[in-house]
Design a protein around this motif. Structure first.
Motif, PDB file in Angstrom:
ATOM      1  N   VAL A  95     -14.797 -75.719  27.225  1.00  0.00           N
ATOM      2  CA  VAL A  95     -15.132 -75.254  26.239  1.00  0.00           C
ATOM      3  C   VAL A  95     -14.363 -74.135  25.902  1.00  0.00           C
ATOM      4  CG1 VAL A  95     -17.087 -74.493  24.938  1.00  0.00           C
ATOM      5  CG2 VAL A  95     -17.551 -76.029  26.543  1.00  0.00           C
ATOM      6  N   ASN A  96     -13.535 -74.165  24.520  1.00  0.00           N
ATOM      7  CA  ASN A  96     -12.675 -72.941  24.439  1.00  0.00           C
ATOM      8  C   ASN A  96     -12.918 -72.416  23.036  1.00  0.00           C
ATOM      9  OD1 ASN A  96     -10.528 -72.194  26.290  1.00  0.00           O
ATOM     10  ND2 ASN A  96      -9.673 -71.719  24.354  1.00  0.00           N
ATOM     11  N   ASP A  97     -12.541 -71.510  22.836  1.00  0.00           N
ATOM     12  CA  ASP A  97     -12.768 -70.648  21.350  1.00  0.00           C
ATOM     13  C   ASP A  97     -11.746 -71.211  20.514  1.00  0.00           C
ATOM     14  OD1 ASP A  97     -12.444 -68.665  19.013  1.00  0.00           O
ATOM     15  OD2 ASP A  97     -14.092 -67.574  20.514  1.00  0.00           O
ATOM     16  N   ASN A  98     -11.871 -71.593  19.403  1.00  0.00           N
ATOM     17  CA  ASN A  98     -10.867 -71.901  18.594  1.00  0.00           C
ATOM     18  C   ASN A  98     -10.064 -70.763  17.807  1.00  0.00           C
ATOM     19  OD1 ASN A  98     -12.469 -71.211  16.322  1.00  0.00           O
ATOM     20  ND2 ASN A  98     -12.733 -73.263  15.546  1.00  0.00           N
ATOM     21  N   TYR A  99     -10.482 -69.703  18.171  1.00  0.00           N
ATOM     22  CA  TYR A  99      -9.825 -68.296  17.593  1.00  0.00           C
ATOM     23  C   TYR A  99      -9.607 -68.402  16.224  1.00  0.00           C
ATOM     24  CZ  TYR A  99      -8.844 -68.267  22.530  1.00  0.00           C
ATOM     25  OH  TYR A  99      -9.189 -68.198  23.866  1.00  0.00           O
ATOM     26  N   GLY A 100     -10.737 -68.818  15.541  1.00  0.00           N
ATOM     27  CA  GLY A 100     -10.888 -68.903  14.052  1.00  0.00           C
ATOM     28  C   GLY A 100     -10.099 -70.006  13.336  1.00  0.00           C
ATOM     29  N   ASP A 101      -9.338 -71.005  14.003  1.00  0.00           N
ATOM     30  CA  ASP A 101      -8.586 -71.816  13.703  1.00  0.00           C
ATOM     31  C   ASP A 101      -9.134 -73.417  13.417  1.00  0.00           C
ATOM     32  OD1 ASP A 101      -6.622 -73.937  12.698  1.00  0.00           O
ATOM     33  OD2 ASP A 101      -5.059 -73.312  14.314  1.00  0.00           O
ATOM     34  N   PHE A 102      -9.865 -73.700  12.295  1.00  0.00           N
ATOM     35  CA  PHE A 102     -10.837 -74.643  12.184  1.00  0.00           C
ATOM     36  C   PHE A 102     -10.096 -75.974  12.412  1.00  0.00           C
ATOM     37  CE2 PHE A 102     -13.622 -71.150  11.660  1.00  0.00           C
ATOM     38  CZ  PHE A 102     -14.639 -71.670  12.297  1.00  0.00           C
TER      39      PHE A 102
END
Length: 183
Positions: A56-63
């Motif tokens: 599970v990883n953050d998408n860093y605001g790139d949807f």
């Protein structure tokens, strides 16, 4: 793919990281020592039928980012040596998240109700942020939480230690070595 139920689910949280962010310089020295124990745990999990690995990883605001885009960015980042040993292999379960908890706005809770694990091992970064909030969300959903002390990295040592204490005392988490996570 494994059967419908797994004894252990290992979450690898936010390890696909470019290390191009304000906390990176403080975080990196705490990530370096967890890479070997974490990569050994991930490798052992691959060879077991009773273990599921979930990244599970953050998408860093790139949807628009696919998980593969996040991995590619991390490998092209400042510290690919901290990414390469634990890059997810083909066929693993991958999820992107948008906030601290791996449960928030992801299908993780649904997946875990299908897998019915006896234990949920939380690994990755950051101990006092995403790992802590994921542990709380796991606890309120009645999943037994295990945290390998050498499989999580903190930014602030005092907060990281406090987070481990909170997970142990308030959530009944088992704090053990990564080598002991798979009985």
């Amino acid at each position: 793919m494994h059967g419908p139920m797994s004894d252990t689910v290992i979450l690898v949280i936010d390890m696909m990281n470019t290390y191009r962010h304000p906390d990176a310089e403080t975080l990196i020295p705490h990530v370096e020592p967890i890479i070997d124990p974490l990569s050994r745990l991930v490798s052992e999990a691959h060879d077991r039928d009773d273990v599921e690995l979930v990244y599970v990883n953050d998408n860093y605001g790139d949807f628009s980012a696919e998980f593969s885009d996040i991995v590619r960015s991390a490998l092209d980042g400042e510290r690919p040596d901290l990414v390469e040993p634990i890059v997810p292999q083909h066929g693993l379960r991958l999820m992107t998240k948008v906030r601290h908890s791996a449960f928030y706005a992801t299908p993780l809770a649904y997946l875990l109700t299908q897998l019915k694990p006896d234990r949920l091992v939380l690994t990755g970064q950051v101990t006092e942020q995403c790992v802590l909030y994921t542990a709380l969300d796991a606890y309120v959903r009645h999943f037994p939480v295990v945290i390998p002390r050498d499989g999580v990295a903190h930014i602030d040592p005092a907060l990281g230690e406090a987070a481990l204490q909170m997970m142990e005392q308030n959530m009944g988490a088992e704090i053990i070595a990564a080598a002991d996570c798979l009985p």
